[in-house]
Write a protein that holds these residues in place. Sequence first.
Motif, PDB file in Angstrom:
ATOM      1  N   ALA A  23      28.173 -27.226  -6.000  1.00  0.00           N
ATOM      2  CA  ALA A  23      28.913 -26.204  -6.735  1.00  0.00           C
ATOM      3  C   ALA A  23      29.121 -24.996  -5.835  1.00  0.00           C
ATOM      4  N   GLY A  24      30.266 -24.343  -5.982  1.00  0.00           N
ATOM      5  CA  GLY A  24      30.550 -23.159  -5.192  1.00  0.00           C
ATOM      6  C   GLY A  24      31.268 -22.105  -6.008  1.00  0.00           C
ATOM      7  N   ALA A  25      30.905 -20.844  -5.797  1.00  0.00           N
ATOM      8  CA  ALA A  25      31.533 -19.721  -6.495  1.00  0.00           C
ATOM      9  C   ALA A  25      32.477 -19.011  -5.544  1.00  0.00           C
ATOM     10  N   GLY A  26      33.716 -18.848  -5.977  1.00  0.00           N
ATOM     11  CA  GLY A  26      34.693 -18.065  -5.230  1.00  0.00           C
ATOM     12  C   GLY A  26      35.011 -16.816  -6.021  1.00  0.00           C
ATOM     13  N   GLU A  27      35.970 -16.028  -5.557  1.00  0.00           N
ATOM     14  CA  GLU A  27      36.318 -14.822  -6.294  1.00  0.00           C
ATOM     15  C   GLU A  27      37.081 -15.197  -7.561  1.00  0.00           C
ATOM     16  N   THR A  72      32.281  -7.040  -8.935  1.00  0.00           N
ATOM     17  CA  THR A  72      32.006  -7.993 -10.006  1.00  0.00           C
ATOM     18  C   THR A  72      31.755  -9.333  -9.358  1.00  0.00           C
ATOM     19  N   GLY A  73      31.123 -10.215 -10.045  1.00  0.00           N
ATOM     20  CA  GLY A  73      30.874 -11.514  -9.452  1.00  0.00           C
ATOM     21  C   GLY A  73      30.187 -12.442 -10.420  1.00  0.00           C
ATOM     22  N   HIS A  74      29.980 -13.653  -9.939  1.00  0.00           N
ATOM     23  CA  HIS A  74      29.288 -14.654 -10.742  1.00  0.00           C
ATOM     24  C   HIS A  74      28.521 -15.555  -9.799  1.00  0.00           C
ATOM     25  N   ALA A  75      27.647 -16.355 -10.367  1.00  0.00           N
ATOM     26  CA  ALA A  75      26.836 -17.244  -9.552  1.00  0.00           C
ATOM     27  C   ALA A  75      26.772 -18.621 -10.186  1.00  0.00           C
ATOM     28  N   VAL A  76      26.630 -19.619  -9.344  1.00  0.00           N
ATOM     29  CA  VAL A  76      26.370 -20.986  -9.788  1.00  0.00           C
ATOM     30  C   VAL A  76      25.172 -21.480  -8.992  1.00  0.00           C
ATOM     31  N   ALA A  77      24.323 -22.261  -9.643  1.00  0.00           N
ATOM     32  CA  ALA A  77      23.125 -22.752  -8.977  1.00  0.00           C
ATOM     33  C   ALA A  77      22.828 -24.163  -9.444  1.00  0.00           C
ATOM     34  N   LEU A  78      22.303 -24.960  -8.527  1.00  0.00           N
ATOM     35  CA  LEU A  78      21.835 -26.294  -8.871  1.00  0.00           C
ATOM     36  C   LEU A  78      20.313 -26.253  -8.851  1.00  0.00           C
ATOM     37  N   LYS A  79      19.711 -26.672  -9.956  1.00  0.00           N
ATOM     38  CA  LYS A  79      18.261 -26.643 -10.099  1.00  0.00           C
ATOM     39  C   LYS A  79      17.757 -28.075 -10.213  1.00  0.00           C
ATOM     40  N   ASN A  80      16.743 -28.403  -9.451  1.00  0.00           N
ATOM     41  CA  ASN A  80      16.161 -29.737  -9.485  1.00  0.00           C
ATOM     42  C   ASN A  80      15.068 -29.773 -10.541  1.00  0.00           C
ATOM     43  N   ASP A  81      15.263 -30.601 -11.568  1.00  0.00           N
ATOM     44  CA  ASP A  81      14.251 -30.694 -12.618  1.00  0.00           C
ATOM     45  C   ASP A  81      13.288 -31.850 -12.377  1.00  0.00           C
ATOM     46  N   GLY A  82      13.402 -32.479 -11.219  1.00  0.00           N
ATOM     47  CA  GLY A  82      12.518 -33.588 -10.880  1.00  0.00           C
ATOM     48  C   GLY A  82      13.205 -34.932 -10.917  1.00  0.00           C
ATOM     49  N   SER A  83      14.234 -35.067 -11.761  1.00  0.00           N
ATOM     50  CA  SER A  83      14.936 -36.343 -11.840  1.00  0.00           C
ATOM     51  C   SER A  83      16.427 -36.205 -11.534  1.00  0.00           C
ATOM     52  N   TYR A  84      16.982 -35.045 -11.722  1.00  0.00           N
ATOM     53  CA  TYR A  84      18.389 -34.820 -11.403  1.00  0.00           C
ATOM     54  C   TYR A  84      18.633 -33.322 -11.242  1.00  0.00           C
ATOM     55  N   LEU A  85      19.830 -32.970 -10.763  1.00  0.00           N
ATOM     56  CA  LEU A  85      20.188 -31.575 -10.582  1.00  0.00           C
ATOM     57  C   LEU A  85      20.860 -31.044 -11.840  1.00  0.00           C
TER      58      LEU A  85
END
Length: 142
Positions: free
Chosen positions: A83-87, A30-43
Amino acid sequence: FDFITNVPTRLSAWWDELVDVSISVSTSSTGHAVALKNDGSYLQLWVWGHNAKGQLGLGDVIDRTEPVEYDGSTAGIGYVIKAGAGENFTALLDENGHVWTTGSNLVGQLGLGLAMGNPNDYITLPQQIPNLSNVVDRKSVV
């Protein structure tokens, strides 16, 4: 990666704009994810996957099969820069140098000074770690 079906999945053009991704897959697959996406002006912070311990920080324990944009204002979090995903938990660093955690605290991994050892101890909205401030992202220091 679709954590519900355990099948790698391309997130189309959405994925191409990501600047940082952290994925956690536990020994139970099982797991999860976190992501930072750049929309051009901020994450923008996005989360998805298993959420049985509130590790997505959305205020519930509902799994998400697709990325959901995270609104940090719900928990009083400023602009997230890392951001970071742990168990079964997630850690966030905001622009003010504060660290926030959410999810399971079984072994004290949230750093909140709470009692540990109960598998039902979890937090579904990020909490700021007390006495930890002025944290910086090494990559952003020149």
